[in-house]
Write a protein that holds these residues in place. Structure first.
Motif, PDB file in Angstrom:
ATOM      1  N   THR A 109       0.746  -1.069  -0.213  1.00  0.00           N
ATOM      2  CA  THR A 109      -0.075  -0.030  -0.016  1.00  0.00           C
ATOM      3  C   THR A 109       0.919   1.377  -0.055  1.00  0.00           C
ATOM      4  O   THR A 109       2.105   1.157   0.542  1.00  0.00           O
ATOM      5  CB  THR A 109      -0.999  -0.090   1.197  1.00  0.00           C
ATOM      6  OG1 THR A 109      -1.821   1.097   1.090  1.00  0.00           O
ATOM      7  CG2 THR A 109      -0.177  -0.023   2.588  1.00  0.00           C
ATOM      8  N   ASP A 110       0.141   2.437  -0.289  1.00  0.00           N
ATOM      9  CA  ASP A 110       1.066   3.726  -0.307  1.00  0.00           C
ATOM     10  C   ASP A 110       0.964   4.058   1.128  1.00  0.00           C
ATOM     11  O   ASP A 110      -0.127   4.126   1.860  1.00  0.00           O
ATOM     12  CB  ASP A 110       0.214   4.706  -0.980  1.00  0.00           C
ATOM     13  CG  ASP A 110       0.962   5.995  -0.818  1.00  0.00           C
ATOM     14  OD1 ASP A 110       1.875   6.183  -0.283  1.00  0.00           O
ATOM     15  OD2 ASP A 110       0.019   7.194  -1.661  1.00  0.00           O
ATOM     16  N   ILE A 111       2.101   3.978   1.663  1.00  0.00           N
ATOM     17  CA  ILE A 111       2.289   4.280   3.097  1.00  0.00           C
ATOM     18  C   ILE A 111       1.599   5.481   3.565  1.00  0.00           C
ATOM     19  O   ILE A 111       1.031   5.415   4.959  1.00  0.00           O
ATOM     20  CB  ILE A 111       3.739   4.486   3.484  1.00  0.00           C
ATOM     21  CG1 ILE A 111       4.446   2.985   3.302  1.00  0.00           C
ATOM     22  CG2 ILE A 111       3.977   4.871   4.843  1.00  0.00           C
ATOM     23  CD1 ILE A 111       3.975   1.864   3.846  1.00  0.00           C
ATOM     24  N   PHE A 112       1.564   6.591   2.998  1.00  0.00           N
ATOM     25  CA  PHE A 112       0.849   7.680   3.508  1.00  0.00           C
ATOM     26  C   PHE A 112      -0.376   7.738   2.761  1.00  0.00           C
ATOM     27  O   PHE A 112      -1.016   9.173   2.848  1.00  0.00           O
ATOM     28  CB  PHE A 112       2.019   8.989   3.328  1.00  0.00           C
ATOM     29  CG  PHE A 112       3.035   8.941   4.308  1.00  0.00           C
ATOM     30  CD1 PHE A 112       2.810   9.100   5.611  1.00  0.00           C
ATOM     31  CD2 PHE A 112       4.271   8.947   3.773  1.00  0.00           C
ATOM     32  CE1 PHE A 112       4.025   8.969   6.363  1.00  0.00           C
ATOM     33  CE2 PHE A 112       5.384   8.819   4.572  1.00  0.00           C
ATOM     34  CZ  PHE A 112       5.302   8.638   5.793  1.00  0.00           C
ATOM     35  N   GLU A 113      -1.089   6.695   2.415  1.00  0.00           N
ATOM     36  CA  GLU A 113      -2.450   7.107   1.809  1.00  0.00           C
ATOM     37  C   GLU A 113      -3.441   7.687   2.773  1.00  0.00           C
ATOM     38  O   GLU A 113      -3.649   7.258   3.867  1.00  0.00           O
ATOM     39  CB  GLU A 113      -2.929   5.550   1.523  1.00  0.00           C
ATOM     40  CG  GLU A 113      -4.430   5.390   0.954  1.00  0.00           C
ATOM     41  CD  GLU A 113      -4.696   4.016   0.707  1.00  0.00           C
ATOM     42  OE1 GLU A 113      -6.077   3.664   0.892  1.00  0.00           O
ATOM     43  OE2 GLU A 113      -3.838   3.189   0.365  1.00  0.00           O
ATOM     44  N   GLY A 114      -4.034   8.799   2.065  1.00  0.00           N
ATOM     45  CA  GLY A 114      -4.902   9.482   3.045  1.00  0.00           C
ATOM     46  C   GLY A 114      -4.474  10.434   4.036  1.00  0.00           C
ATOM     47  O   GLY A 114      -5.076  11.284   4.802  1.00  0.00           O
ATOM     48  N   PHE A 142       4.749   2.038  12.680  1.00  0.00           N
ATOM     49  CA  PHE A 142       4.408   3.695  12.512  1.00  0.00           C
ATOM     50  C   PHE A 142       5.374   4.212  11.547  1.00  0.00           C
ATOM     51  O   PHE A 142       6.734   4.252  11.511  1.00  0.00           O
ATOM     52  CB  PHE A 142       4.604   4.179  14.036  1.00  0.00           C
ATOM     53  CG  PHE A 142       4.400   5.879  14.051  1.00  0.00           C
ATOM     54  CD1 PHE A 142       3.100   6.182  13.747  1.00  0.00           C
ATOM     55  CD2 PHE A 142       5.490   6.576  14.167  1.00  0.00           C
ATOM     56  CE1 PHE A 142       2.955   7.568  13.976  1.00  0.00           C
ATOM     57  CE2 PHE A 142       5.218   7.954  14.256  1.00  0.00           C
ATOM     58  CZ  PHE A 142       3.972   8.518  14.176  1.00  0.00           C
ATOM     59  N   CYS A 143       4.755   5.080  10.372  1.00  0.00           N
ATOM     60  CA  CYS A 143       5.742   5.609   9.312  1.00  0.00           C
ATOM     61  C   CYS A 143       5.590   6.932   9.740  1.00  0.00           C
ATOM     62  O   CYS A 143       4.445   7.645   9.802  1.00  0.00           O
ATOM     63  CB  CYS A 143       5.329   5.165   8.304  1.00  0.00           C
ATOM     64  SG  CYS A 143       5.471   3.394   7.826  1.00  0.00           S
ATOM     65  N   ARG A 165      10.456   4.178   9.320  1.00  0.00           N
ATOM     66  CA  ARG A 165       9.366   2.873   9.868  1.00  0.00           C
ATOM     67  C   ARG A 165       9.760   2.347  10.834  1.00  0.00           C
ATOM     68  O   ARG A 165      10.799   1.763  10.937  1.00  0.00           O
ATOM     69  CB  ARG A 165       9.259   2.253   8.384  1.00  0.00           C
ATOM     70  CG  ARG A 165       8.245   1.146   8.360  1.00  0.00           C
ATOM     71  CD  ARG A 165       8.537   0.291   6.966  1.00  0.00           C
ATOM     72  NE  ARG A 165       7.718  -1.019   7.154  1.00  0.00           N
ATOM     73  CZ  ARG A 165       6.602  -0.907   6.572  1.00  0.00           C
ATOM     74  NH1 ARG A 165       6.016  -0.113   5.774  1.00  0.00           N
ATOM     75  NH2 ARG A 165       5.753  -2.262   6.888  1.00  0.00           N
ATOM     76  N   ILE A 166       8.957   2.571  12.027  1.00  0.00           N
ATOM     77  CA  ILE A 166       9.324   2.115  13.375  1.00  0.00           C
ATOM     78  C   ILE A 166       8.193   0.795  13.516  1.00  0.00           C
ATOM     79  O   ILE A 166       7.065   0.845  13.418  1.00  0.00           O
ATOM     80  CB  ILE A 166       9.085   2.977  14.271  1.00  0.00           C
ATOM     81  CG1 ILE A 166       9.883   4.217  13.834  1.00  0.00           C
ATOM     82  CG2 ILE A 166       9.377   2.682  15.698  1.00  0.00           C
ATOM     83  CD1 ILE A 166       9.383   5.469  14.458  1.00  0.00           C
ATOM     84  N   SER A 204       1.548   7.698   9.585  1.00  0.00           N
ATOM     85  CA  SER A 204       0.586   6.562   9.195  1.00  0.00           C
ATOM     86  C   SER A 204       0.934   5.370  10.301  1.00  0.00           C
ATOM     87  O   SER A 204       1.878   4.991  10.583  1.00  0.00           O
ATOM     88  CB  SER A 204       0.646   6.114   7.963  1.00  0.00           C
ATOM     89  OG  SER A 204       0.166   6.947   7.083  1.00  0.00           O
ATOM     90  N   VAL A 205      -0.076   4.758  10.829  1.00  0.00           N
ATOM     91  CA  VAL A 205      -0.099   3.399  11.300  1.00  0.00           C
ATOM     92  C   VAL A 205      -0.313   2.326  10.573  1.00  0.00           C
ATOM     93  O   VAL A 205      -1.479   2.517   9.810  1.00  0.00           O
ATOM     94  CB  VAL A 205      -0.641   3.247  12.636  1.00  0.00           C
ATOM     95  CG1 VAL A 205      -0.725   1.929  13.397  1.00  0.00           C
ATOM     96  CG2 VAL A 205      -0.444   4.381  13.629  1.00  0.00           C
ATOM     97  N   VAL A 206       0.576   1.318  10.293  1.00  0.00           N
ATOM     98  CA  VAL A 206       0.217   0.165   9.155  1.00  0.00           C
ATOM     99  C   VAL A 206       0.322  -0.971   9.865  1.00  0.00           C
ATOM    100  O   VAL A 206       0.744  -1.457  10.556  1.00  0.00           O
ATOM    101  CB  VAL A 206       1.303   0.266   8.031  1.00  0.00           C
ATOM    102  CG1 VAL A 206       1.050  -0.643   7.099  1.00  0.00           C
ATOM    103  CG2 VAL A 206       1.652   1.657   7.492  1.00  0.00           C
TER     104      VAL A 206
END
Length: 138
Positions: free
Chosen positions: A2-7, A39-40, A72-73, A110-112
């Motif tokens: 996915t796009d990490i910063f989607e939205g 967490f990004c 990216r953590i 973002s949280v992924v």
């Protein structure tokens, strides 16, 4: 993938544009056991991350306005199954120096959620994230 910063949107507290500004951001998110969570984040200038009142990470790799990087953590060990609270302290130097060029204060995150075959953004920085000038810094 996915796009990490989607939205996600760059955000900052509207009245905190002075030199050495600190803000507090908070949001809640829901997790499930047996999954990994990341967490990004990208910041101008720096950040400190707390998950469920536990310090998780801080820093920001130096970058340029035209070339932003992000951290990216892995936060899996900080989350509990169910509701979790994210607290992010944002810092902006907002004054030219030998290591910083004045930019626009802000953070994007973002949280992924990751499963064996999928990544999904479950929380993004946007207008729904609570933001306030930090009272812990002068």
């Amino acid at each position: 993938m996915t796009d990490i910063f989607e939205g996600a949107k760059w955000i900052w507290q509207k009245d905190s544009f002075e030199i050495n500004a600190h803000i507090d951001l908070s949001a809640k998110f829901f997790t499930y056991s047996g999954r990994e969570y990341y967490f990004c984040v990208s910041a101008d200038s720096n950040y400190a991350l707390y998950i469920n009142d536990r310090f998780a990470e801080s820093g920001q790799f130096p970058d340029y306005h035209e070339y932003k990087v992000y951290d990216r953590i892995n936060i899996t060990s900080f989350v509990a199954s169910g509701e979790n609270v994210l607290h992010l302290v944002g810092y902006c130097q907002n004054e030219d120096s030998s290591t910083y060029r004045t930019g626009k204060p802000g953070v994007i995150f973002s949280v992924v959620e990751c499963t064996d075959d999928n990544e999904k953004v479950i929380l993004s920085s946007n207008e729904n994230v609570l933001a306030a000038k930090s009272v812990n810094y002068l």
